[in-house]
Design an enzyme around this catalytic site. Sequence first.
Site, mmCIF file in Angstrom:
data_model
loop_
_atom_site.group_PDB
_atom_site.id
_atom_site.type_symbol
_atom_site.label_atom_id
_atom_site.label_comp_id
_atom_site.label_asym_id
_atom_site.label_seq_id
_atom_site.Cartn_x
_atom_site.Cartn_y
_atom_site.Cartn_z
ATOM 1 N N HIS A 185 33.647 46.844 29.566
ATOM 2 C CA HIS A 185 32.891 47.224 31.194
ATOM 3 C C HIS A 185 31.620 47.422 30.840
ATOM 4 C CE1 HIS A 185 36.202 46.483 34.050
ATOM 5 N NE2 HIS A 185 37.035 47.062 33.220
ATOM 6 N N ASP B 63 26.469 45.668 34.946
ATOM 7 C CA ASP B 63 26.729 44.681 35.838
ATOM 8 C C ASP B 63 25.691 44.198 36.742
ATOM 9 O OD1 ASP B 63 29.138 45.058 34.965
ATOM 10 O OD2 ASP B 63 29.981 46.340 36.658
#
Length: 382
Positions: A131, A161
């Site tokens: 992540h 992200d």
Amino acid sequence: MAGPLQGVRIVEIAGIGPGPFCGMMLADHGAEVIRVERPGGTKAGPATEGSRDPLMRSRKTIVVDMKKPEGIEVVRELCRTADGLIEGFRPGVMERLGLGPDVLLADNPKLVYGRMTGWGQTGPYAHAAGHDINYIALTGALHAYGRAGEKPTPPINMVGDFGGGGMMLAFGMVSAILAARGGGKGQVIDCAMTDGASVLMSMIWGFRAMGIWRDERGVNLLDTGAHFYDTYECADGGYVSIGSIEPQFYAELRRLAGLTDDKDFDAQMDQRAWGPLKDKLTALFKSKTRDEWCALMEHTDVCFAPVLSMAEAPDHPHNAERGTFGMVGKALQPMPAPRYSGTVTDRPFLTPPAGSDGEALLASIGYDTAKIAALRDAGAVG
């Protein structure tokens, strides 16, 4: 959709996080983005009436079962008519589906094939889960975020992200589509969040090379080490931000804060003085409420702004005048950025329920009514 990307068609294989953010960016600026949703949807499936997820806005959607050969053929046909495809699976997944870049580029030599991953298509970590926090950790970026003497603090998932991932892929897609339309060929974009997060740190790498950035948290010019670049609590528990780096802005801070005659503040760039000076500013800012400091310092050259919550930000006069936030359906969302002087962009809209555009999209690639019915009967299209 109107905008500078009008006439660009993008096929988005449904995913979560940075892939949809890339799709949102392209759609916000006029591209026709077709989200290919799997039966049952994803964890962050397409918007329905009442959806509150900006990442899913302004799409067309079709539900395709990519475990069926007929479904794979539908995706291939869509890609034959498209300028680009974006996908966010681990390396090898699209190849196993029969939708790898070799197949799709053979079908459409002008196609730009955008691959969004955390670790990239190659390297020892390429097939591992991860992540945002992991990707920025590996690049040296996470090490830099936090206060002196404290552990690294993730800046939510903005850097990996969205900044280093989705935004970087959107830039890559537009760049490669321009190249293809200018006479070049389609190509594969390997967009790794580790690479993108590293690029975002370019200025800091430059500071380090010049010897003006220490590899420690909270001791540098821009990481809360300096007294003139930090946030301060006010008497009412609110916070303000100060960024008075340049001498003229620092002088204005001193003037408005009543510090002109305090000779201690003459040592602006003496790092040995930063701690004691920060203590003085901490006490000073606690002497007034946030609104009182705003009345004194807003619209000046101090480089000042109140620290607003998400609930407060849309109502601030500056954001309100610019229309930085607006309603999409029943949800308050950030409006598209950047803006253009000569190109009108449409207001974002809620994506209809998954599959709502399926029949029209199939017709657009040459499927007649009988063939569409056969695909539905076979369960290849929802």
